[in-house]
Motif scaffolding. Structure first.
Motif, short mmCIF file in Angstrom:
data_model
loop_
_atom_site.label_atom_id
_atom_site.label_comp_id
_atom_site.label_asym_id
_atom_site.label_seq_id
_atom_site.Cartn_x
_atom_site.Cartn_y
_atom_site.Cartn_z
N ASN A 9 0.84 -1.19 0.00
CA ASN A 9 0.00 0.00 0.00
C ASN A 9 0.88 1.24 0.00
O ASN A 9 1.86 1.31 0.74
CB ASN A 9 -0.91 0.02 1.24
N SER A 14 -1.90 10.83 -1.16
CA SER A 14 -2.09 11.05 -2.60
C SER A 14 -1.88 9.75 -3.38
O SER A 14 -2.57 9.47 -4.36
CB SER A 14 -1.15 12.12 -3.12
N ARG A 16 -2.37 6.69 -2.12
CA ARG A 16 -3.51 5.81 -1.82
C ARG A 16 -4.70 6.20 -2.68
O ARG A 16 -5.40 5.34 -3.22
CB ARG A 16 -3.86 5.89 -0.33
N LYS A 17 -4.93 7.51 -2.81
CA LYS A 17 -6.04 7.98 -3.63
C LYS A 17 -5.84 7.58 -5.09
O LYS A 17 -6.76 7.15 -5.76
CB LYS A 17 -6.17 9.51 -3.52
N ARG A 18 -4.62 7.73 -5.57
CA ARG A 18 -4.29 7.36 -6.95
C ARG A 18 -4.61 5.88 -7.18
O ARG A 18 -5.15 5.50 -8.22
CB ARG A 18 -2.81 7.64 -7.21
N ALA A 19 -4.25 5.03 -6.21
CA ALA A 19 -4.49 3.59 -6.33
C ALA A 19 -6.00 3.31 -6.39
O ALA A 19 -6.44 2.46 -7.17
CB ALA A 19 -3.86 2.86 -5.15
N ARG A 20 -6.77 4.02 -5.56
CA ARG A 20 -8.23 3.84 -5.60
C ARG A 20 -8.80 4.26 -6.95
O ARG A 20 -9.64 3.58 -7.52
CB ARG A 20 -8.90 4.70 -4.51
N GLN A 21 -8.32 5.39 -7.45
CA GLN A 21 -8.81 5.90 -8.74
C GLN A 21 -8.45 4.95 -9.88
O GLN A 21 -9.24 4.74 -10.79
CB GLN A 21 -8.23 7.28 -9.02
N ASP A 22 -7.25 4.39 -9.81
CA ASP A 22 -6.79 3.48 -10.87
C ASP A 22 -7.70 2.27 -10.98
O ASP A 22 -7.98 1.80 -12.09
CB ASP A 22 -5.35 3.02 -10.60
N ILE A 23 -8.18 1.77 -9.85
CA ILE A 23 -9.06 0.60 -9.86
C ILE A 23 -10.36 0.93 -10.59
O ILE A 23 -10.83 0.18 -11.45
CB ILE A 23 -9.35 0.12 -8.43
N LYS A 24 -10.94 2.09 -10.27
CA LYS A 24 -12.19 2.51 -10.91
C LYS A 24 -11.99 2.76 -12.40
O LYS A 24 -12.80 2.35 -13.23
CB LYS A 24 -12.74 3.78 -10.24
#
Length: 99
Positions: A9, A14, A16-24
Motif C-alpha cells: 500500500n 495522494s 492511496r487515492k491514486r491507487a483507488r482511482q486506478d481501480i475505478k
C-alpha cells in the motif's frame, strides 16, 4: 510456489487515492473495451450470415460505440478508423452481392 508478490500500500495519501482511482478507471476502461469489441464482432457475424438489413443496422450502432471509445483514448483513433473502414467495405460488399 509461484504466486504474485503482494502489492504494498502506498504511504502517502495522494498515492492511496491514486491507487483507488486506478481501480475505478481500469474497470471503466475494461467495460468500454469490451463494448467496442462486442459491437465489432456483432457486425462481423451479421456479415457472415449474409443478413444485409441487420448488418447495416448493427454497423450504424457500431460506429457510435467506436467513436465514443476512440474519443476517450481507449483505442487509438487510427485503429477505430481502420475497423470502421473494413467493416463498411464488408457491409457494402453484402449489398453488391445481394444485387
Amino acid at each position: 510456489m509461484a504466486t504474485k508478490p503482494k502489492k504494498k500500500n502506498p504511504r502517502l495519501a495522494s498515492g492511496r487515492k491514486r491507487a483507488r482511482q486506478d481501480i475505478k478507471l481500469n474497470a471503466a476502461n475494461t467495460s468500454l473495451r469490451s463494448k467496442y469489441r462486442t459491437a465489432v464482432k456483432n457486425v462481423e457475424k451479421a456479415v457472415l450470415t449474409g443478413d444485409k438489413a441487420k448488418a447495416t443496422e448493427l454497423f450504424a450502432k457500431m460506429q457510435q460505440v467506436v467513436d465514443i471509445v476512440s474519443d476517450k483514448g481507449i483505442f487509438h483513433k487510427n485503429k477505430a478508423a481502420r475497423d470502421k473502414s473494413r467493416l463498411s467495405a464488408k457491409v457494402k460488399g453484402l449489398a453488391a452481392a445481394a444485387a
